[in-house]
Motif scaffolding. Structure first.
Motif, PDB file in Angstrom:
ATOM      1  N   PHE A   1      -4.977   1.862  -0.592  1.00  0.00           N
ATOM      2  CA  PHE A   1      -5.195   1.414  -1.971  1.00  0.00           C
ATOM      3  C   PHE A   1      -6.134   2.346  -2.750  1.00  0.00           C
ATOM      4  N   MET A   2      -6.668   3.343  -2.067  1.00  0.00           N
ATOM      5  CA  MET A   2      -7.537   4.319  -2.711  1.00  0.00           C
ATOM      6  C   MET A   2      -6.743   5.537  -3.154  1.00  0.00           C
TER       7      MET A   2
ATOM      8  N   GLY B   1       0.825  -1.199   0.000  1.00  0.00           N
ATOM      9  CA  GLY B   1       0.000   0.000   0.000  1.00  0.00           C
ATOM     10  C   GLY B   1       0.860   1.249   0.000  1.00  0.00           C
TER      11      GLY B   1
ATOM     12  N   TYR C   1      -5.615   1.578  -6.639  1.00  0.00           N
ATOM     13  CA  TYR C   1      -4.274   1.006  -6.477  1.00  0.00           C
ATOM     14  C   TYR C   1      -4.316  -0.465  -6.064  1.00  0.00           C
ATOM     15  N   ARG C   2      -5.500  -1.003  -5.839  1.00  0.00           N
ATOM     16  CA  ARG C   2      -5.602  -2.406  -5.448  1.00  0.00           C
ATOM     17  C   ARG C   2      -5.123  -3.312  -6.579  1.00  0.00           C
TER      18      ARG C   2
ATOM     19  N   ALA D   1     -15.920   3.198  -2.266  1.00  0.00           N
ATOM     20  CA  ALA D   1     -14.486   3.493  -2.234  1.00  0.00           C
ATOM     21  C   ALA D   1     -13.840   2.832  -3.439  1.00  0.00           C
ATOM     22  N   ASN D   2     -13.371   3.646  -4.374  1.00  0.00           N
ATOM     23  CA  ASN D   2     -12.726   3.101  -5.572  1.00  0.00           C
ATOM     24  C   ASN D   2     -11.238   2.951  -5.297  1.00  0.00           C
ATOM     25  N   GLU D   3     -10.802   1.715  -5.011  1.00  0.00           N
ATOM     26  CA  GLU D   3      -9.404   1.472  -4.672  1.00  0.00           C
ATOM     27  C   GLU D   3      -8.612   1.202  -5.954  1.00  0.00           C
TER      28      GLU D   3
ATOM     29  N   LYS E   1      -6.019   3.566   5.967  1.00  0.00           N
ATOM     30  CA  LYS E   1      -7.288   3.272   5.289  1.00  0.00           C
ATOM     31  C   LYS E   1      -7.301   3.824   3.858  1.00  0.00           C
TER      32      LYS E   1
ATOM     33  N   ARG F   1     -13.140   9.083  -7.483  1.00  0.00           N
ATOM     34  CA  ARG F   1     -12.261   8.854  -6.345  1.00  0.00           C
ATOM     35  C   ARG F   1     -11.880  10.155  -5.669  1.00  0.00           C
TER      36      ARG F   1
END
Length: 332
Positions: A206-207, A93, A326-327, A322-324, A203, A253
């Motif tokens: 990744f977002m 992360g 970077y996930r 929540a649009n992650e 938290k 985001r």
């Protein structure tokens, strides 16, 4: 692999020989994830810095298995071509990587004054470090941001440079009310000491938005913010990032992050949640008009839709969206 004494999740992969940590005045932190070629290009731009200041670089490898970036960077440090450290942030992360680098800077370099941040898809201009440090001292600013100039992989995409997703928030050097990104940033040691670890809220790992939240909290604590228009870095923008779905996702985001950061800022005040929601609804109601003004000014429908998507994202955050992005880094 030597664990740092305060945190077993961070290890030192290597360091430059003869590093005299006490003489280092500025520390540049460089997170990397699966970009071995690009991190070498970023390091080359740091090696070319024109400054009399003694500075060291901390590369934060955030892919703890293959460690491609660390393996690429290590020979430069071990040969003494770069001064500093290569560390591994074992927890995935981007917030974890930043926290690892910033805490390592405090532990390893007792006398530095300025900490700088650059990403592994960016190249610093030769006077970047000197201009950021000088701006902090001249402006009396504790934190200074600079422009990330987009360099599109396909030149035909250069027309996107003025889209709000890519354009810098300010054009002129001076004090500013807010900063939003760590992609080109200077943070004073005094700020890190006062804010304390963990600096970025996990938290947002990744977002994205952990940097925006940190900067908001720092400003709320009274630290002065500045902008140096001359301290430029160029940022590589792959073709994927000008596709409609990526622009839309990034815009949504940004709205989500705006709500989350504002909620933290208002925490503990009366009716905080209701005030944030009402503001989001007001922005959503106004967004068609704001979008129409942008459309008329730029002739770009995508630019015109930006305030609409941001406002939608703010409202969607109230329902847990929540649009992650970077996930799944391969899609980012």
């Amino acid at each position: 692999m030597i664990p740092l004494p305060s945190d077993a999740s961070v290890s030192i992969a290597g360091r430059s020989p003869g590093l005299v940590a006490e003489t280092v005045e500025a520390v540049v932190t460089l997170p990397t994830f699966k970009r071995p070629k690009q991190v070498l290009e970023t390091l080359a731009s740091l090696k070319a810095q024109q400054t009399a200041r003694r500075f060291a670089v901390i590369v934060m490898e955030n892919e703890a298995e293959a460690r491609e970036g660390a393996k690429a960077a290590l020979p430069l440090f071990e040969r003494g071509e770069m001064q500093g450290l290569v560390i591994v942030a074992h927890e995935r992360g981007n917030c974890s990587a930043y926290n690892a680098g910033w805490q390592t800077a405090l532990l390893q370099f007792p006398n530095f004054r300025h900490l700088l941040v650059i990403d592994d898809d960016e190249l610093a201009e030769p006077d970047w470090l000197e201009r950021l440090c000088s701006a902090a001292e001249t402006l009396g600013a504790d934190i200074v941001g600079g422009p990330q100039v987009p360099i599109f992989s396909d030149p035909v995409h250069a027309r996107w440079a003025e889209h709000p997703v890519f354009a810098p928030p300010y054009r002129v050097t001076g004090g500013v009310p807010a900063l939003y990104s760590s992609g080109n940033l200077l943070v004073g040691r005094n700020v890190l000491a006062a804010m304390g670890p963990p600096f970025l809220d996990l938290k947002f790992n990744f977002m994205g938005g952990g940097d925006s939240d940190f900067l908001s909290r720092s400003a709320q604590k009274g630290f002065a913010l500045g902008w140096c228009a001359e301290a430029r870095v160029s940022e590589t923008v792959p073709a994927r990032r000008v596709e409609a779905d990526w622009i839309r996702a990034r815009s949504l985001r940004n709205g989500v992050i705006s709500t989350l950061v504002e909620k933290k800022k208002r925490a503990g005040t009366p009716f905080a949640g209701a005030k944030v929601l009402l503001k989001s609804l007001a922005l959503l109601a106004a967004s068609p008009l704001r979008g129409a003004v942008r459309l008329a000014r730029t002739g770009s429908l995508t630019t015109g839709l930006y305030p609409v998507y941001v406002a939608l994202g703010r409202v969607m955050a109230e329902f847990g969206y929540a649009n992650e992005q970077y996930r799944q880094p391969e899609k980012n």
